[in-house]
Design a protein around this motif. Structure first.
Motif, PDB file in Angstrom:
ATOM      1  N   LEU A 179       0.825  -1.208   0.000  1.00 51.62           N
ATOM      2  CA  LEU A 179       0.000   0.000   0.000  1.00 51.62           C
ATOM      3  C   LEU A 179       0.858   1.256   0.000  1.00 51.62           C
ATOM      4  O   LEU A 179       0.367   2.348   0.263  1.00 51.62           O
ATOM      5  N   ASP A 180       2.146   1.085  -0.299  1.00 57.00           N
ATOM      6  CA  ASP A 180       3.110   2.192  -0.361  1.00 57.00           C
ATOM      7  C   ASP A 180       3.309   2.815   1.019  1.00 57.00           C
ATOM      8  O   ASP A 180       3.407   4.037   1.157  1.00 57.00           O
ATOM      9  N   CYS A 181       3.374   1.936   2.030  1.00 58.27           N
ATOM     10  CA  CYS A 181       3.597   2.362   3.403  1.00 58.27           C
ATOM     11  C   CYS A 181       4.785   1.610   3.990  1.00 58.27           C
ATOM     12  O   CYS A 181       5.062   0.466   3.619  1.00 58.27           O
ATOM     13  N   ASP A 182       5.478   2.252   4.912  1.00 61.98           N
ATOM     14  CA  ASP A 182       6.522   1.603   5.702  1.00 61.98           C
ATOM     15  C   ASP A 182       5.975   1.280   7.081  1.00 61.98           C
ATOM     16  O   ASP A 182       5.390   2.144   7.749  1.00 61.98           O
ATOM     17  N   VAL A 183       6.166   0.045   7.513  1.00 62.66           N
ATOM     18  CA  VAL A 183       5.859  -0.322   8.896  1.00 62.66           C
ATOM     19  C   VAL A 183       7.030   0.144   9.756  1.00 62.66           C
ATOM     20  O   VAL A 183       8.171  -0.251   9.530  1.00 62.66           O
ATOM     21  N   VAL A 184       6.757   1.001  10.743  1.00 62.58           N
ATOM     22  CA  VAL A 184       7.843   1.585  11.532  1.00 62.58           C
ATOM     23  C   VAL A 184       7.816   1.152  13.001  1.00 62.58           C
ATOM     24  O   VAL A 184       8.762   1.433  13.738  1.00 62.58           O
ATOM     25  N   GLU A 185       6.757   0.477  13.426  1.00 61.83           N
ATOM     26  CA  GLU A 185       6.685  -0.012  14.802  1.00 61.83           C
ATOM     27  C   GLU A 185       5.530  -0.998  14.893  1.00 61.83           C
ATOM     28  O   GLU A 185       4.593  -0.941  14.084  1.00 61.83           O
ATOM     29  N   MET A 186       5.600  -1.923  15.837  1.00 63.78           N
ATOM     30  CA  MET A 186       4.459  -2.798  16.079  1.00 63.78           C
ATOM     31  C   MET A 186       4.522  -3.305  17.513  1.00 63.78           C
ATOM     32  O   MET A 186       5.604  -3.496  18.084  1.00 63.78           O
ATOM     33  N   VAL A 187       3.340  -3.517  18.093  1.00 62.87           N
ATOM     34  CA  VAL A 187       3.200  -4.149  19.395  1.00 62.87           C
ATOM     35  C   VAL A 187       2.135  -5.233  19.244  1.00 62.87           C
ATOM     36  O   VAL A 187       1.027  -4.954  18.759  1.00 62.87           O
ATOM     37  N   LEU A 188       2.479  -6.452  19.638  1.00 57.55           N
ATOM     38  CA  LEU A 188       1.595  -7.597  19.431  1.00 57.55           C
ATOM     39  C   LEU A 188       1.012  -8.094  20.746  1.00 57.55           C
ATOM     40  O   LEU A 188       1.690  -8.111  21.776  1.00 57.55           O
ATOM     41  N   ALA A 189      -0.246  -8.504  20.692  1.00 56.56           N
ATOM     42  CA  ALA A 189      -0.875  -9.145  21.840  1.00 56.56           C
ATOM     43  C   ALA A 189      -0.230 -10.500  22.072  1.00 56.56           C
ATOM     44  O   ALA A 189       0.269 -11.146  21.145  1.00 56.56           O
ATOM     45  N   ASP A 190      -0.243 -10.965  23.315  1.00 54.75           N
ATOM     46  CA  ASP A 190       0.203 -12.320  23.619  1.00 54.75           C
ATOM     47  C   ASP A 190      -1.001 -13.140  24.091  1.00 54.75           C
ATOM     48  O   ASP A 190      -2.130 -12.631  24.184  1.00 54.75           O
ATOM     49  N   GLN A 191      -0.771 -14.405  24.390  1.00 61.71           N
ATOM     50  CA  GLN A 191      -1.891 -15.269  24.749  1.00 61.71           C
ATOM     51  C   GLN A 191      -2.546 -14.832  26.055  1.00 61.71           C
ATOM     52  O   GLN A 191      -3.757 -14.964  26.229  1.00 61.71           O
ATOM     53  N   ASP A 192      -1.763 -14.308  26.994  1.00 62.62           N
ATOM     54  CA  ASP A 192      -2.352 -13.815  28.230  1.00 62.62           C
ATOM     55  C   ASP A 192      -3.295 -12.654  27.948  1.00 62.62           C
ATOM     56  O   ASP A 192      -4.371 -12.542  28.554  1.00 62.62           O
ATOM     57  N   GLY A 193      -2.901 -11.777  27.017  1.00 59.27           N
ATOM     58  CA  GLY A 193      -3.786 -10.689  26.640  1.00 59.27           C
ATOM     59  C   GLY A 193      -5.093 -11.190  26.043  1.00 59.27           C
ATOM     60  O   GLY A 193      -6.172 -10.668  26.334  1.00 59.27           O
ATOM     61  N   TRP A 194      -4.997 -12.214  25.201  1.00 55.69           N
ATOM     62  CA  TRP A 194      -6.209 -12.824  24.648  1.00 55.69           C
ATOM     63  C   TRP A 194      -7.075 -13.399  25.761  1.00 55.69           C
ATOM     64  O   TRP A 194      -8.308 -13.286  25.740  1.00 55.69           O
ATOM     65  N   ASP A 195      -6.441 -14.047  26.747  1.00 60.72           N
ATOM     66  CA  ASP A 195      -7.200 -14.624  27.861  1.00 60.72           C
ATOM     67  C   ASP A 195      -7.942 -13.549  28.637  1.00 60.72           C
ATOM     68  O   ASP A 195      -9.115 -13.704  28.984  1.00 60.72           O
ATOM     69  N   ARG A 196      -7.250 -12.456  28.929  1.00 68.80           N
ATOM     70  CA  ARG A 196      -7.871 -11.380  29.698  1.00 68.80           C
ATOM     71  C   ARG A 196      -9.043 -10.768  28.927  1.00 68.80           C
ATOM     72  O   ARG A 196     -10.087 -10.450  29.493  1.00 68.80           O
ATOM     73  N   TYR A 197      -8.841 -10.577  27.646  1.00 68.00           N
ATOM     74  CA  TYR A 197      -9.880  -9.995  26.801  1.00 68.00           C
ATOM     75  C   TYR A 197     -11.105 -10.902  26.734  1.00 68.00           C
ATOM     76  O   TYR A 197     -12.240 -10.464  26.939  1.00 68.00           O
TER      77      TYR A 197
END
Length: 250
Positions: A179-197
């Protein structure tokens, strides 16, 4: 609120501060990673309970506008802004975020976990891009396959009908690049986050059922509560990931 899907979502996430599987710690990590500057302006489409704008306004002195189609969540967001003392820095408005473009360009435009507003990532990037200043940033929150689902039951266990609805993480990042974009940062959920959600949804549903046994949605919500814990453990936490990706125009 007549839409049954919106009602069931509101019931399930009635106490959620964050309407996705990122924890408050992960959200704070993202704010620090982006090196947010005081006075930066942020637009958050489909903002839900407004936790990102409220906590970042408190911690980084940003200003922000959030839009959501749910009056319930707009009310929650405004109450959270009052609680954190950032009402003067944030504004939450009721509206359909689909295709919305800011009248005045912002430093960061975000759509977290709601790419349905643009019928997918590409369609969501377009209004975000048009809402940001030159050199601005876009935040996109999107699920991805953390493991390849081995069969159709695994796909449907993650609440979609086709494996093509999501991409594996490398392919998702490549798609953003296309899409003509640069990814410059990312933060990913972990399984504990999925559990809490997910687990917070079960408690919300149970408390709602106890208080509303004769509601027209009670049967549907009872069925959801009966099946969701095992479905989550068997499929969602194993196969589905979620991340917030910061991208910039090339």
């Amino acid at each position: 609120m007549d839409d049954p899907a919106l009602r069931s979502f509101t019931i399930s996430e009635s106490t959620h501060r964050i309407n996705n599987p990122l924890t408050s710690e992960k959200l704070a990590t993202l704010g620090r990673a982006l090196d947010l500057r005081p006075g930066s302006r942020i637009l958050d489409l489909a903002c839900g309970s407004g936790e990102m704008l409220c906590t970042w306004a408190h911690d980084h002195a940003i200003t922000g506008i959030g839009m959501d189609i749910s009056t319930f969540f707009i009310g929650k967001a405004s109450a959270r802004a009052d609680e954190l003392g950032v009402s003067a820095k944030t504004e939450f408005v009721h509206g359909d975020a689909s295709g919305y473009v800011a009248d005045t360009a912002v430093d960061i435009a975000a759509c977290i976990g709601a790419s349905w507003v643009g019928n997918g990532v590409a369609g969501t990037v377009d209004p975000l891009r048009r809402s940001t200043i030159p050199g601005g940033m876009m935040l996109i929150g999107e699920p991805f396959w953390r493991q390849d689902p081995p069969d159709q039951a695994s796909v449907e266990g993650c609440y979609v009908t086709s494996k093509d609805v999501f991409l594996p993480l490398p392919e998702l990042l490549e798609h953003v690049g296309e899409l003509d974009c640069d990814v410059v940062e990312m933060v990913l959920a972990d399984q504990d986050g999925w559990d809490r959600y997910a687990a917070a949804q079960w408690l919300n549903i149970r408390r709602w059922l106890d208080a509303n046994p004769n509601d027209e949605l009670a049967g549907e919500m009872r069925s959801s509560l009966a099946t969701s814990p095992a479905r989550h453990a068997r499929y969602v936490r194993e196969y589905l990931g979620f991340g917030i990706f910061a991208v910039m125009n090339r």
